[in-house]
Every structure is written in structure tokens, then in C-alpha cells.
Design a protein around this motif. Structure first.
Motif, PDB file in Angstrom:
ATOM      1  N   TRP A  37       0.866  -1.597   0.121  1.00  0.00           N
ATOM      2  CA  TRP A  37      -0.286  -0.085   0.158  1.00  0.00           C
ATOM      3  C   TRP A  37       0.953   1.522  -0.246  1.00  0.00           C
ATOM      4  CZ3 TRP A  37      -3.499  -2.295   3.545  1.00  0.00           C
ATOM      5  CH2 TRP A  37      -5.153  -3.161   2.635  1.00  0.00           C
ATOM      6  N   ALA A  42      -3.394   2.296  -4.991  1.00  0.00           N
ATOM      7  CA  ALA A  42      -5.145   1.368  -4.760  1.00  0.00           C
ATOM      8  C   ALA A  42      -4.648  -0.103  -4.693  1.00  0.00           C
ATOM      9  CB  ALA A  42      -6.230   1.250  -5.747  1.00  0.00           C
ATOM     10  N   LEU A  44      -5.850  -4.695  -3.708  1.00  0.00           N
ATOM     11  CA  LEU A  44      -7.204  -5.499  -3.715  1.00  0.00           C
ATOM     12  C   LEU A  44      -6.562  -6.905  -2.592  1.00  0.00           C
ATOM     13  CD1 LEU A  44      -9.338  -4.931  -6.570  1.00  0.00           C
ATOM     14  CD2 LEU A  44      -9.778  -4.175  -4.232  1.00  0.00           C
ATOM     15  N   GLN A  72     -13.407  -1.952  -7.696  1.00  0.00           N
ATOM     16  CA  GLN A  72     -13.177  -1.582  -6.838  1.00  0.00           C
ATOM     17  C   GLN A  72     -11.776  -1.013  -6.304  1.00  0.00           C
ATOM     18  OE1 GLN A  72     -12.720  -5.177  -5.516  1.00  0.00           O
ATOM     19  NE2 GLN A  72     -14.959  -6.574  -5.974  1.00  0.00           N
ATOM     20  N   ARG A  75     -12.699   2.836  -6.386  1.00  0.00           N
ATOM     21  CA  ARG A  75     -12.850   3.297  -4.375  1.00  0.00           C
ATOM     22  C   ARG A  75     -12.114   2.989  -3.703  1.00  0.00           C
ATOM     23  NH1 ARG A  75     -18.237  -0.156  -5.815  1.00  0.00           N
ATOM     24  NH2 ARG A  75     -16.921  -2.139  -5.937  1.00  0.00           N
ATOM     25  N   ARG A  76     -10.766   2.161  -4.190  1.00  0.00           N
ATOM     26  CA  ARG A  76     -10.170   2.011  -3.016  1.00  0.00           C
ATOM     27  C   ARG A  76      -9.073   3.305  -2.829  1.00  0.00           C
ATOM     28  NH1 ARG A  76      -8.706  -2.108   0.923  1.00  0.00           N
ATOM     29  NH2 ARG A  76     -10.365  -3.765   0.331  1.00  0.00           N
ATOM     30  N   SER A  79     -10.658   6.124  -1.385  1.00  0.00           N
ATOM     31  CA  SER A  79     -10.253   5.293   0.483  1.00  0.00           C
ATOM     32  C   SER A  79      -9.591   5.593   1.334  1.00  0.00           C
ATOM     33  CB  SER A  79     -11.845   4.912   0.216  1.00  0.00           C
ATOM     34  OG  SER A  79     -11.868   4.426   1.747  1.00  0.00           O
ATOM     35  N   ARG A  82      -9.147   0.707   4.401  1.00  0.00           N
ATOM     36  CA  ARG A  82      -8.170  -0.429   3.729  1.00  0.00           C
ATOM     37  C   ARG A  82      -8.300  -1.272   4.875  1.00  0.00           C
ATOM     38  NH1 ARG A  82      -2.951   2.825   1.754  1.00  0.00           N
ATOM     39  NH2 ARG A  82      -3.614   3.854  -0.086  1.00  0.00           N
TER      40      ARG A  82
END
Length: 103
Positions: A37, A42, A44, A72, A75-76, A79, A82
């Protein structure tokens, strides 16, 4: 290592078998995800212990749902939330809260 797949990329490594969900292994998984990260906008994460038998299976899995994965990821990017979750596979497995207390 990074494996490009249809405009996305998967971070992959090779292991002989899925690691058991011990506190030590879960902490290492968390450390790796946090480090990723720091480098990528981003991410997943796959469920802990997820294995693909080969590159072809991974590519089929990613290529089967590119729009959902891209949504997805979008959105990460926007946002700050996490999180990773762990679910026991059977009633005999310890609860996730048991691992949270020990980690």
C-alpha cells in the motif's frame, strides 16, 4: 513479483502450500500488504492463503471480472479505509478475534 494481466497487475510469489493462519503468518501477510500500500495507489489483497495452481488460472480469474476489479480499485484510491478480513474455514478454526488479540 508483479505480473501484468489485462491492464491490471497481480503481485505474486511461489509457495509449495498455503501457509497456516498462525499469528506469525498473519502478521507477515499484514506487513507485506502494508508495504504494498505504501508503493501503490490502490490494492485489492487476496484472502490470506489464496493459491492459484498456475499463471493461466490467475489470468482467467482476473480477466473474468475486469470491470468489477477496476471499480473496486477506483473506490480504494478515493478511500482511506483499507482493511483485510479473515474468516475461519470450519468451526474448529479459532475466531478472527482470537488472532486480533494475539497479533
Amino acid at each position: 513479483r508483479l505480473m501484468p494481466i489485462g491492464g491490471l497487475a497481480a503481485v505474486v510469489g511461489e509457495v509449495a502450500a498455503a501457509p497456516p493462519p498462525t499469528p506469525r503468518n498473519l502478521r507477515e501477510f499484514d506487513r507485506v500488504v502494508r508495504a504494498l500500500w505504501q508503493r501503490h495507489s490502490a490494492l485489492l489483497p487476496a484472502r490470506f492463503g489464496t493459491l492459484m495452481p498456475d499463471r493461466v488460472e490467475l489470468e482467467l480469474t482476473v480477466r473474468a471480472r475486469p470491470l468489477a476489479l477496476r471499480r473496486q480499485l477506483a473506490r480504494r484510491r478515493t478511500s482511506a479505509a483499507r482493511s483485510c478480513s479473515w474468516r475461519p474455514r470450519s468451526a474448529k478454526s479459532p475466531s478472527p478475534s482470537a488472532f486480533r488479540r494475539r497479533i
